[in-house]
Design a protein around this motif. Structure first.
Motif, PDB file in Angstrom:
ATOM      1  N   ARG A 140      18.220 -16.112  34.751  1.00 42.65           N
ATOM      2  CA  ARG A 140      18.806 -15.281  33.701  1.00 42.65           C
ATOM      3  C   ARG A 140      18.106 -13.919  33.651  1.00 42.65           C
ATOM      4  O   ARG A 140      18.743 -12.871  33.547  1.00 42.65           O
ATOM      5  CB  ARG A 140      18.681 -15.987  32.351  1.00 42.65           C
ATOM      6  CG  ARG A 140      19.577 -15.396  31.256  1.00 42.65           C
ATOM      7  CD  ARG A 140      19.331 -16.059  29.902  1.00 42.65           C
ATOM      8  NE  ARG A 140      19.197 -17.495  29.995  1.00 42.65           N
ATOM      9  CZ  ARG A 140      20.220 -18.344  30.087  1.00 42.65           C
ATOM     10  NH1 ARG A 140      21.454 -17.885  30.091  1.00 42.65           N
ATOM     11  NH2 ARG A 140      20.008 -19.648  30.163  1.00 42.65           N
ATOM     12  N   LEU A 141      16.782 -13.960  33.737  1.00 40.71           N
ATOM     13  CA  LEU A 141      16.015 -12.717  33.723  1.00 40.71           C
ATOM     14  C   LEU A 141      16.259 -11.925  35.008  1.00 40.71           C
ATOM     15  O   LEU A 141      16.307 -10.693  34.982  1.00 40.71           O
ATOM     16  CB  LEU A 141      14.521 -13.015  33.558  1.00 40.71           C
ATOM     17  CG  LEU A 141      14.130 -13.833  32.321  1.00 40.71           C
ATOM     18  CD1 LEU A 141      12.616 -13.879  32.183  1.00 40.71           C
ATOM     19  CD2 LEU A 141      14.772 -13.270  31.058  1.00 40.71           C
ATOM     20  N   GLY A 173      26.277 -16.986  31.577  1.00 42.75           N
ATOM     21  CA  GLY A 173      25.083 -17.814  31.513  1.00 42.75           C
ATOM     22  C   GLY A 173      24.764 -18.297  30.109  1.00 42.75           C
ATOM     23  O   GLY A 173      24.095 -19.321  29.930  1.00 42.75           O
ATOM     24  N   PHE A 174      25.231 -17.562  29.101  1.00 44.97           N
ATOM     25  CA  PHE A 174      25.082 -18.000  27.708  1.00 44.97           C
ATOM     26  C   PHE A 174      26.257 -18.882  27.281  1.00 44.97           C
ATOM     27  O   PHE A 174      26.084 -19.848  26.550  1.00 44.97           O
ATOM     28  CB  PHE A 174      24.978 -16.778  26.785  1.00 44.97           C
ATOM     29  CG  PHE A 174      23.747 -15.958  26.984  1.00 44.97           C
ATOM     30  CD1 PHE A 174      22.569 -16.262  26.305  1.00 44.97           C
ATOM     31  CD2 PHE A 174      23.734 -14.895  27.874  1.00 44.97           C
ATOM     32  CE1 PHE A 174      21.424 -15.515  26.501  1.00 44.97           C
ATOM     33  CE2 PHE A 174      22.588 -14.137  28.075  1.00 44.97           C
ATOM     34  CZ  PHE A 174      21.426 -14.444  27.389  1.00 44.97           C
ATOM     35  N   LEU A 175      27.437 -18.558  27.780  1.00 40.64           N
ATOM     36  CA  LEU A 175      28.624 -19.310  27.387  1.00 40.64           C
ATOM     37  C   LEU A 175      28.736 -20.645  28.120  1.00 40.64           C
ATOM     38  O   LEU A 175      29.105 -21.669  27.526  1.00 40.64           O
ATOM     39  CB  LEU A 175      29.867 -18.455  27.664  1.00 40.64           C
ATOM     40  CG  LEU A 175      31.217 -19.019  27.254  1.00 40.64           C
ATOM     41  CD1 LEU A 175      31.261 -19.304  25.753  1.00 40.64           C
ATOM     42  CD2 LEU A 175      32.330 -18.040  27.639  1.00 40.64           C
ATOM     43  N   TYR A 176      28.403 -20.638  29.414  1.00 44.94           N
ATOM     44  CA  TYR A 176      28.506 -21.842  30.245  1.00 44.94           C
ATOM     45  C   TYR A 176      27.147 -22.117  30.873  1.00 44.94           C
ATOM     46  O   TYR A 176      26.951 -21.927  32.073  1.00 44.94           O
ATOM     47  CB  TYR A 176      29.553 -21.654  31.343  1.00 44.94           C
ATOM     48  CG  TYR A 176      30.892 -21.180  30.845  1.00 44.94           C
ATOM     49  CD1 TYR A 176      31.703 -22.003  30.068  1.00 44.94           C
ATOM     50  CD2 TYR A 176      31.346 -19.898  31.151  1.00 44.94           C
ATOM     51  CE1 TYR A 176      32.929 -21.567  29.611  1.00 44.94           C
ATOM     52  CE2 TYR A 176      32.576 -19.456  30.700  1.00 44.94           C
ATOM     53  CZ  TYR A 176      33.367 -20.283  29.923  1.00 44.94           C
ATOM     54  OH  TYR A 176      34.591 -19.855  29.477  1.00 44.94           O
ATOM     55  N   GLU A 177      26.213 -22.555  30.076  1.00 44.65           N
ATOM     56  CA  GLU A 177      24.830 -22.638  30.543  1.00 44.65           C
ATOM     57  C   GLU A 177      24.647 -23.637  31.687  1.00 44.65           C
ATOM     58  O   GLU A 177      23.938 -23.359  32.655  1.00 44.65           O
ATOM     59  CB  GLU A 177      23.901 -23.017  29.389  1.00 44.65           C
ATOM     60  CG  GLU A 177      22.450 -22.981  29.825  1.00 44.65           C
ATOM     61  CD  GLU A 177      21.510 -23.448  28.734  1.00 44.65           C
ATOM     62  OE1 GLU A 177      20.303 -23.347  28.963  1.00 44.65           O
ATOM     63  OE2 GLU A 177      21.981 -23.917  27.701  1.00 44.65           O
ATOM     64  N   GLU A 178      25.274 -24.785  31.594  1.00 50.21           N
ATOM     65  CA  GLU A 178      25.031 -25.825  32.597  1.00 50.21           C
ATOM     66  C   GLU A 178      25.386 -25.385  34.015  1.00 50.21           C
ATOM     67  O   GLU A 178      24.592 -25.572  34.943  1.00 50.21           O
ATOM     68  CB  GLU A 178      25.779 -27.110  32.218  1.00 50.21           C
ATOM     69  CG  GLU A 178      25.434 -28.276  33.120  1.00 50.21           C
ATOM     70  CD  GLU A 178      26.056 -29.587  32.639  1.00 50.21           C
ATOM     71  OE1 GLU A 178      26.081 -30.548  33.414  1.00 50.21           O
ATOM     72  OE2 GLU A 178      26.517 -29.623  31.482  1.00 50.21           O
ATOM     73  N   PHE A 180      25.586 -22.425  35.101  1.00 49.45           N
ATOM     74  CA  PHE A 180      25.053 -21.092  35.390  1.00 49.45           C
ATOM     75  C   PHE A 180      24.241 -21.110  36.685  1.00 49.45           C
ATOM     76  O   PHE A 180      23.343 -21.922  36.856  1.00 49.45           O
ATOM     77  CB  PHE A 180      24.174 -20.654  34.221  1.00 49.45           C
ATOM     78  CG  PHE A 180      23.584 -19.276  34.356  1.00 49.45           C
ATOM     79  CD1 PHE A 180      24.350 -18.195  34.732  1.00 49.45           C
ATOM     80  CD2 PHE A 180      22.243 -19.075  34.062  1.00 49.45           C
ATOM     81  CE1 PHE A 180      23.799 -16.927  34.823  1.00 49.45           C
ATOM     82  CE2 PHE A 180      21.683 -17.813  34.155  1.00 49.45           C
ATOM     83  CZ  PHE A 180      22.457 -16.737  34.536  1.00 49.45           C
ATOM     84  N   SER A 181      24.582 -20.235  37.606  1.00 48.48           N
ATOM     85  CA  SER A 181      23.926 -20.229  38.916  1.00 48.48           C
ATOM     86  C   SER A 181      23.245 -18.901  39.189  1.00 48.48           C
ATOM     87  O   SER A 181      23.551 -17.880  38.581  1.00 48.48           O
ATOM     88  CB  SER A 181      24.942 -20.530  40.028  1.00 48.48           C
ATOM     89  OG  SER A 181      25.946 -19.550  40.032  1.00 48.48           O
TER      90      SER A 181
END
Length: 294
Positions: A140-141, A173-178, A180-181
């Motif tokens: 994410r960062l 990445g916030f909406l669909y965290e699982e 998230f790639s």
């Protein structure tokens, strides 16, 4: 008690010129549905505080990586800790503040566009309000740094396109965290990328077209053609954009005089600097300084 909008050790921010937002961002069909207007990072931001009683015309996402803080959106209060985020819709009255004892470290982005409203609505529905929590992922960062680094390199069409299309991934990445790639890191060493790096390393210098072309071992005519084809700007115009971008940071984060800022970005004549700044940013340096905030 001391409260401040900015002025934190290690802080970073890019505020896109309104001319760029209204022009290339709004005109490009690939990005005009959702695009960044401001982006920044405030580490250990003790006494950080912002209040906007009438909101702003962009949506705001603040991701708290460390520390604690509070926020209120349309009268609803939230307490934020590590890996919480707050979403502030455009036009919403709000305020937010870092905890005095455990100052937060935040990554923030302002964004707008027709699809931005859809993204904000989806996020608030999923989390049942303006605040949510995610698990820490270095990816994410890294994605945030991709967006920031791209915009920090200037406002060429490639940089704007890449950063703004990354924004879709960042928000997902916030909406669909699982699912998230990780976004792939790009390392480009072609002449244009090398030249932009050279420009950024020499913002305090007065470089000619011949200097810039020579730094990447190209003739001035070939270098100019290649650079303009890639970025949409001449090399010197792009160099001036980077100088103005750095000047914006000095105006936001220091108390340097206009003359000192002009010298710091390699412009000996402060009047010429003010004209160059105003042409790109739409306001004079003194007026821009009055708009401090994150």
């Amino acid at each position: 008690m001391i409260r401040k909008k900015e002025g934190f050790d290690g802080q970073r921010a890019v505020v896109l010129p309104r001319k760029i937002i209204a022009g290339p961002c709004a005109a490009d069909p690939l990005v005009n549905g959702l695009y960044i207007t401001d982006i920044g990072y405030y580490p250990k931001a003790r006494y950080h505080f912002r209040q906007r009683n009438n909101g702003v015309d962009q949506h705001i996402l603040i991701y708290c990586r460390e520390g604690r803080g509070t926020a209120a959106v349309d009268g609803r209060e939230y307490a934020l800790g590590p890996d919480d985020f707050i979403l502030i819709p455009a036009g919403s009255a709000h305020h937010y503040a870092s905890d005095d004892a455990d100052a937060w470290t935040i990554y923030w982005v302002h964004f707008k566009g027709p699809r931005a409203t859809d993204a904000v609505s989806a996020l608030t529905r999923r989390f049942g309000g303006h605040m949510g929590r995610v698990t820490f992922q270095q990816k994410r960062l890294a994605l945030f740094e991709d967006m920031y680094a791209s915009l920090e390199r200037g406002y060429g069409s490639d940089n704007l396109g890449y950063a703004n299309m990354c924004l879709w991934h960042y928000l997902s990445g916030f909406l669909y965290e699982e699912p998230f790639s990780l976004s792939e890191n790009r390392t480009s060493r072609d002449a244009v990328e090398q030249s932009i790096s050279h420009m950024r390393e020499n913002l305090a210098a007065t470089l000619t077209l011949a200097d810039l072309a020579g730094a990447v071992n190209l003739s001035a005519s070939h270098y100019s053609a290649v650079f303009r084809k890639r970025t949409g700007y001449s090399p010197l115009e792009y160099f001036h954009h980077l100088k103005v971008q750095k000047a914006c940071q000095y105006l936001l984060f220091t108390d340097m005089r206009i003359k000192e800022i002009a010298w710091a970005v390699g412009v000996e004549d402060p009047y010429y600097f003010s004209r160059m700044f105003s042409k790109l940013m739409g306001v004079a340096p003194q007026q821009y300084r009055l708009r401090r905030g994150g």
